[in-house]
Design a protein around this motif. Structure first.
Motif, short mmCIF file in Angstrom:
data_model
loop_
_atom_site.label_atom_id
_atom_site.label_comp_id
_atom_site.label_asym_id
_atom_site.label_seq_id
_atom_site.Cartn_x
_atom_site.Cartn_y
_atom_site.Cartn_z
N GLY A 88 0.52 -1.09 0.00
CA GLY A 88 -0.14 -0.05 -0.12
C GLY A 88 0.79 1.33 0.15
O GLY A 88 0.34 2.36 -0.21
N VAL A 89 2.36 1.20 0.15
CA VAL A 89 2.92 2.18 0.21
C VAL A 89 3.14 2.92 -1.33
O VAL A 89 3.54 2.13 -2.14
N HIS A 90 2.77 4.35 -1.49
CA HIS A 90 3.02 4.79 -2.92
C HIS A 90 4.39 5.66 -2.73
O HIS A 90 4.77 6.12 -1.77
N GLN A 91 4.61 6.02 -3.95
CA GLN A 91 5.84 6.88 -4.03
C GLN A 91 5.65 7.98 -3.48
O GLN A 91 6.62 8.65 -2.77
N SER A 92 4.37 8.65 -3.47
CA SER A 92 4.29 9.92 -2.71
C SER A 92 4.29 9.90 -1.31
O SER A 92 4.78 10.96 -0.71
N ASP A 93 4.24 8.86 -0.46
CA ASP A 93 4.57 8.82 0.57
C ASP A 93 5.99 9.01 1.19
O ASP A 93 6.31 9.19 2.27
N LEU A 94 6.99 8.77 0.17
CA LEU A 94 8.36 9.01 0.30
C LEU A 94 8.81 10.18 -0.33
O LEU A 94 10.05 10.52 0.26
N ASP A 96 8.72 14.38 0.40
CA ASP A 96 8.85 15.24 1.38
C ASP A 96 7.78 16.33 0.87
O ASP A 96 8.15 17.08 -0.17
N LEU A 97 6.68 16.52 1.36
CA LEU A 97 5.76 17.56 0.85
C LEU A 97 6.29 19.02 1.17
O LEU A 97 5.74 19.73 0.36
N GLU A 98 7.07 19.12 1.97
CA GLU A 98 7.29 20.21 2.39
C GLU A 98 8.20 21.05 0.91
O GLU A 98 8.15 22.10 0.74
N VAL A 99 9.07 19.91 0.48
CA VAL A 99 9.72 20.39 -0.87
C VAL A 99 8.91 20.84 -2.04
O VAL A 99 9.03 21.77 -2.59
N VAL A 100 7.72 20.35 -1.93
CA VAL A 100 6.47 20.49 -2.94
C VAL A 100 5.93 21.82 -2.83
O VAL A 100 5.77 22.68 -3.39
N LYS A 101 5.62 22.29 -1.38
CA LYS A 101 5.06 23.41 -0.79
C LYS A 101 6.02 24.29 -1.04
O LYS A 101 5.70 25.47 -1.66
N GLU A 102 7.25 24.09 -0.87
CA GLU A 102 8.46 25.19 -0.88
C GLU A 102 8.46 25.76 -2.57
O GLU A 102 8.62 26.83 -2.97
N ALA A 103 8.28 24.57 -3.46
CA ALA A 103 8.34 24.86 -4.89
C ALA A 103 7.35 25.70 -5.50
O ALA A 103 7.53 26.61 -6.03
N LEU A 104 6.12 25.51 -4.90
CA LEU A 104 4.80 26.10 -5.30
C LEU A 104 5.03 27.50 -4.66
O LEU A 104 4.65 28.71 -5.39
N GLU A 105 5.23 27.97 -3.66
CA GLU A 105 5.42 29.15 -2.82
C GLU A 105 6.37 30.09 -3.58
O GLU A 105 6.31 31.12 -3.86
N ALA A 106 7.57 29.48 -4.16
CA ALA A 106 8.53 30.11 -4.86
C ALA A 106 8.11 30.59 -6.16
O ALA A 106 8.54 31.56 -6.76
N LYS A 107 6.98 29.81 -6.70
CA LYS A 107 6.34 30.16 -8.09
C LYS A 107 5.06 30.99 -7.72
O LYS A 107 4.39 31.49 -8.64
N VAL A 138 0.28 18.53 -9.01
CA VAL A 138 1.79 18.82 -9.01
C VAL A 138 2.43 17.57 -8.84
O VAL A 138 2.07 16.65 -8.05
N ASP A 139 3.75 17.24 -9.64
CA ASP A 139 4.24 16.24 -9.54
C ASP A 139 5.31 16.26 -8.26
O ASP A 139 5.10 17.22 -7.56
N PHE A 140 6.05 15.22 -8.05
CA PHE A 140 6.88 14.98 -6.66
C PHE A 140 8.00 15.92 -6.81
O PHE A 140 8.53 16.30 -5.73
N SER A 141 8.23 16.67 -8.05
CA SER A 141 9.46 17.46 -7.81
C SER A 141 9.06 19.10 -7.87
O SER A 141 9.68 20.09 -7.55
N GLY A 142 7.64 19.04 -7.61
CA GLY A 142 6.86 20.56 -7.37
C GLY A 142 6.67 21.34 -8.85
O GLY A 142 6.19 22.36 -8.74
N GLU A 143 6.72 20.50 -9.92
CA GLU A 143 6.23 21.04 -11.13
C GLU A 143 4.58 21.06 -11.45
O GLU A 143 4.24 19.68 -11.06
N ILE A 144 4.07 21.91 -11.64
CA ILE A 144 2.73 22.06 -12.00
C ILE A 144 2.33 21.24 -13.44
O ILE A 144 2.97 21.91 -14.44
N TYR A 145 1.64 20.26 -13.69
CA TYR A 145 1.36 20.10 -15.01
C TYR A 145 -0.11 19.97 -15.23
O TYR A 145 -0.37 19.69 -16.41
N LYS A 146 -0.82 20.38 -14.35
CA LYS A 146 -2.10 20.62 -14.66
C LYS A 146 -2.75 21.58 -13.64
O LYS A 146 -2.63 21.65 -12.47
N GLN A 147 -3.41 22.64 -14.33
CA GLN A 147 -4.33 23.60 -13.67
C GLN A 147 -5.82 23.85 -14.08
O GLN A 147 -6.08 23.76 -15.16
#
Length: 161
Positions: A88-94, A96-107, A138-147
């Motif tokens: 049941g473990v997904h890659q998203s569990d591994l 760090d959500l904080e990295v994604v949040k910081e990437a969005l805030e930087a944009k 948002v993918d795991f690197s913080g890139e927005i691919y759909k809005q």
């Protein structure tokens, strides 16, 4: 794996391959047995040694749980089960959500509400200053691919009712 039967047999060690070995029985069968690395450390496997083993019959070998020979103390061997990750473990569990949040805030995005984890991305409700509310994929690197604009979200919610 299904429960395998426990068997006992006697024979002579014919070949030794680290912690695995073959046993030649009185009926002429040659059987592969596995003592495990820790078992091989405490019981000396030697070609020509007459032994008695007990263990779990597997499709390819016998997983030895007890081995004895004349003049040697019997040894009990415990085979530990492998530690597999939960399916049941997904890659998203591994990630760090904080990295994604910081990437969005930087944009220039401000997150509003809960972040939803999906197997391959995050769904985040956010807005930029002066812009309408949007759902971002948002993918795991913080890139927005759909809005999706908030207007579409309201229509989608209205259609589901």
């Amino acid at each position: 794996m299904p429960n395998n039967e426990t068997i006992a047999l006697e024979g002579v060690i014919q070949h030794v391959f680290a912690h695995r070995f073959t046993i030649s029985t009185d009926d002429g069968s040659l059987i592969l047995a596995d003592l495990g690395p820790k078992g091989a450390e405490v019981f000396p496997l030697q070609q020509g040694l007459s032994i008695s083993v007990e263990g779990e019959r597997r499709p390819s070998e016998i997983k030895v749980t007890r081995i004895s020979a004349e003049g040697l103390e019997p040894v009990m061997i415990e085979h530990k089960k492998p530690h597999h990750k939960s399916r049941g473990v997904h890659q998203s569990d591994l990630v760090d959500l904080e990295v994604v949040k910081e990437a969005l805030e930087a944009k220039g995005w401000s997150i509003v509400g809960e972040v939803r984890r999906k197997p391959k991305h995050f769904e985040i409700l956010a807005r930029r200053s002066g812009d309408e509310l949007s759902e971002l994929h948002v993918d795991f690197s913080g890139e927005i691919y759909k809005q999706k604009p908030a207007k579409e979200l309201q229509l989608d919610a209205g259609q589901r009712q």
